[in-house]
Motif scaffolding. Structure first.
Motif, PDB file in Angstrom:
ATOM      1  N   GLU A  75       0.952  -1.368  -0.171  1.00 17.75           N
ATOM      2  CA  GLU A  75       0.321   0.227  -0.228  1.00 17.75           C
ATOM      3  C   GLU A  75       0.924   1.306  -0.014  1.00 17.75           C
ATOM      4  OE1 GLU A  75      -4.458  -0.553   2.263  1.00 17.75           O
ATOM      5  OE2 GLU A  75      -2.565   0.010   3.407  1.00 17.75           O
TER       6      GLU A  75
ATOM      7  N   HIS B 170     -13.379   8.370   4.775  1.00 15.66           N
ATOM      8  CA  HIS B 170     -13.559   7.590   3.115  1.00 15.66           C
ATOM      9  C   HIS B 170     -14.422   8.645   1.859  1.00 15.66           C
ATOM     10  CE1 HIS B 170     -17.267   5.155   1.935  1.00 15.66           C
ATOM     11  NE2 HIS B 170     -16.548   4.765   0.948  1.00 15.66           N
TER      12      HIS B 170
ATOM     13  N   ASP C 271      -4.930   3.302   9.215  1.00 11.12           N
ATOM     14  CA  ASP C 271      -3.943   2.656  10.423  1.00 11.12           C
ATOM     15  C   ASP C 271      -4.354   3.447  11.197  1.00 11.12           C
ATOM     16  OD1 ASP C 271      -1.878   1.415  11.721  1.00 11.12           O
ATOM     17  OD2 ASP C 271      -0.485   2.194   9.403  1.00 11.12           O
TER      18      ASP C 271
ATOM     19  N   LEU D  14      -5.716  -1.780  11.894  1.00  8.23           N
ATOM     20  CA  LEU D  14      -5.929  -1.312  10.616  1.00  8.23           C
ATOM     21  C   LEU D  14      -7.649  -1.218  10.426  1.00  8.23           C
ATOM     22  CD1 LEU D  14      -3.557  -2.979   8.044  1.00  8.23           C
ATOM     23  CD2 LEU D  14      -3.163  -1.302   9.789  1.00  8.23           C
TER      24      LEU D  14
ATOM     25  N   HIS E 181      -3.444  12.281   4.607  1.00  8.95           N
ATOM     26  CA  HIS E 181      -3.607  11.234   4.460  1.00  8.95           C
ATOM     27  C   HIS E 181      -3.778  11.622   2.846  1.00  8.95           C
ATOM     28  CE1 HIS E 181      -7.809  10.044   1.426  1.00  8.95           C
ATOM     29  NE2 HIS E 181      -7.258  12.027   0.962  1.00  8.95           N
TER      30      HIS E 181
ATOM     31  N   ASN F 129       0.716   5.201   0.694  1.00  6.22           N
ATOM     32  CA  ASN F 129       0.584   6.134   2.104  1.00  6.22           C
ATOM     33  C   ASN F 129       1.043   7.271   1.595  1.00  6.22           C
ATOM     34  OD1 ASN F 129       2.152   6.120   3.665  1.00  6.22           O
ATOM     35  ND2 ASN F 129       1.894   4.113   4.098  1.00  6.22           N
TER      36      ASN F 129
ATOM     37  N   ASN G 220     -11.045  -0.332   7.625  1.00  7.41           N
ATOM     38  CA  ASN G 220     -11.258  -0.563   6.238  1.00  7.41           C
ATOM     39  C   ASN G 220     -12.508   0.061   6.215  1.00  7.41           C
ATOM     40  OD1 ASN G 220      -9.254  -2.439   5.798  1.00  7.41           O
ATOM     41  ND2 ASN G 220      -9.940  -3.829   5.622  1.00  7.41           N
TER      42      ASN G 220
ATOM     43  N   ARG H 260      -4.688   4.523   2.775  1.00  6.10           N
ATOM     44  CA  ARG H 260      -5.013   4.268   3.970  1.00  6.10           C
ATOM     45  C   ARG H 260      -4.351   5.111   4.563  1.00  6.10           C
ATOM     46  NH1 ARG H 260      -7.395  -0.002   6.970  1.00  6.10           N
ATOM     47  NH2 ARG H 260      -6.230  -1.116   4.993  1.00  6.10           N
TER      48      ARG H 260
ATOM     49  N   ALA I 273     -10.124   8.071   1.226  1.00  5.40           N
ATOM     50  CA  ALA I 273      -8.995   6.893   1.486  1.00  5.40           C
ATOM     51  C   ALA I 273      -9.682   5.500   1.762  1.00  5.40           C
ATOM     52  CB  ALA I 273      -9.002   7.263   3.190  1.00  5.40           C
ATOM     53  N   THR I 274      -8.971   4.595   1.763  1.00  2.00           N
ATOM     54  CA  THR I 274      -9.385   3.146   1.650  1.00  2.00           C
ATOM     55  C   THR I 274      -9.503   2.880   2.993  1.00  2.00           C
ATOM     56  OG1 THR I 274      -7.420   2.165   1.101  1.00  2.00           O
ATOM     57  CG2 THR I 274      -8.357   2.601  -0.684  1.00  2.00           C
ATOM     58  N   GLY I 275      -8.706   2.996   3.485  1.00  2.00           N
ATOM     59  CA  GLY I 275      -8.958   2.792   5.346  1.00  2.00           C
ATOM     60  C   GLY I 275      -8.004   3.384   6.211  1.00  2.00           C
TER      61      GLY I 275
END
Length: 332
Positions: free
Chosen positions: A23, A272, A280, A146, A237, A25, A148, A242, A276-278
């Motif tokens: 990933e 979201h 941390d 994490l 972000h 970021n 999601n 993520r 963003a995918t999720g």
């Protein structure tokens, strides 16, 4: 260097030539690197290792160098960003050999540069650390959670849902902010209460915002029913990546209300919407912290630390052994 093109490539999951297996970021962003250079006095060193004359597979990474030109991990950096780009294959055998050979090349490059007596944190999806162990690095493991997206509060435990409902009913609210003094005051109270320091001044936060911008450095504040700022957080972000939880703090007088709960739900939704995918949550290595983060319903995953073996690693091993032995004795 074409930064815009580099960023575009880094956040594509695949193309005709490669598949991104790790990933990307905000920690891979040149703006994040610029802030670290300005704040911590380090230099950014980008690397790309590949096999012979082929462009792919490759590993791309960013290291920070201290004044001795040794690799370090500056404070408040969750991970050392490393991206693995494989050829378009689904063969486990090929992927294993590609990553192993490239990791060995990366390690040779690191040793050629020089590594300080500093622990480096590898990203959560970089799980094969045996090449570092074979190269006489001390390898450790830590944990994080994490989340999601999309996220629903129904995924959280009963205690989180209850706090969330009470905060909403009692008139607390959350907004994004660009006023770094609101964030700073929450951080300072947390530092005093818990006996540590982020080593960030108000000017540092304002500098970070100037460099990274409000879209990348997303800041949130919870307000009490009478309009007082009672908690604040900052998340790093990058679209299609993520989010990285960076800073969080709250006012002592409102600790019983757990204002961060409402702030986190707002943050998840905002990230979201921003692509963003999720997120941390960065760190779950103390029992109390781990228990609080686990209540959100995310996945606990390991991430690995690497450090050159030295007298420091030996001394730490002895210290940990003594602590473990004393703990066992106290429970007998």
């Amino acid at each position: 260097m074409n930064t815009k093109l580099d960023n575009k490539i880094a956040f594509e999951s695949s193309c005709e030539d490669y598949v991104l297996r790790t990933e990307a970021n905000a920690l891979s962003s040149p703006r994040w690197h610029e802030f670290n250079e300005a704040k911590w006095g380090v230099k950014t060193h980008k690397i790309a290792v590949s096999e012979s004359a082929k462009k792919y597979p490759c590993i791309e990474g960013t290291f920070f160098l201290n004044k001795k030109n040794q690799i370090v991990q500056p404070p408040l950096n969750a991970y050392t960003p490393i991206l693995f780009k494989s050829t378009p294959t689904n063969s486990p055998r090929r992927l294993y050999h590609q990553r192993s050979r490239l990791s060995e090349k990366l390690i040779h490059h690191m040793l050629d540069i020089g590594v300080s007596n500093n622990v480096l944190f590898l990203p959560t999806d970089y799980t094969d650390v045996r090449p570092w162990k074979w190269a006489n690095f001390d390898v450790g493991v830590r944990y994080t959670f994490l989340m999601n997206f999309p996220y629903s509060i129904e995924k959280a435990g009963p205690s989180v849902r209850s706090r969330y409902r009470k905060l909403c009913q009692n008139g607390f609210r959350v907004e994004r902010t660009n006023d770094m003094s609101l964030i700073y005051n929450c951080l300072i109270e947390t530092e005093i209460r818990n006996g540590f320091s982020h080593s960030l001044s108000l000017k540092d936060l304002e500098l970070a915002q100037d460099i990274m911008g409000e879209d990348m450095m997303r800041s949130y504040v919870t307000y009490s029913p009478d309009g007082k700022p009672v908690s604040g957080s900052v998340v790093l972000h990058k679209e299609n990546g993520r989010g990285i939880s960076w800073l969080v703090g709250y006012k002592r007088d409102y600790a019983q209300d757990s204002p961060n709960t409402l702030m986190d739900v707002f943050c998840f939704s905002d990230l979201h919407k921003a692509g963003a995918t999720g997120i941390d949550l960065v760190g779950a290595n103390m029992k109390s912290v781990a228990d609080n983060k686990a209540a959100w319903g995310g996945e606990m995953v390991p991430y690995y630390t690497i450090e050159l073996n030295s007298w420091k690693t030996v001394a730490r091993s002895i210290r940990d052994y003594v602590r473990c032995k004393n703990t066992l004795r106290s429970k007998v």
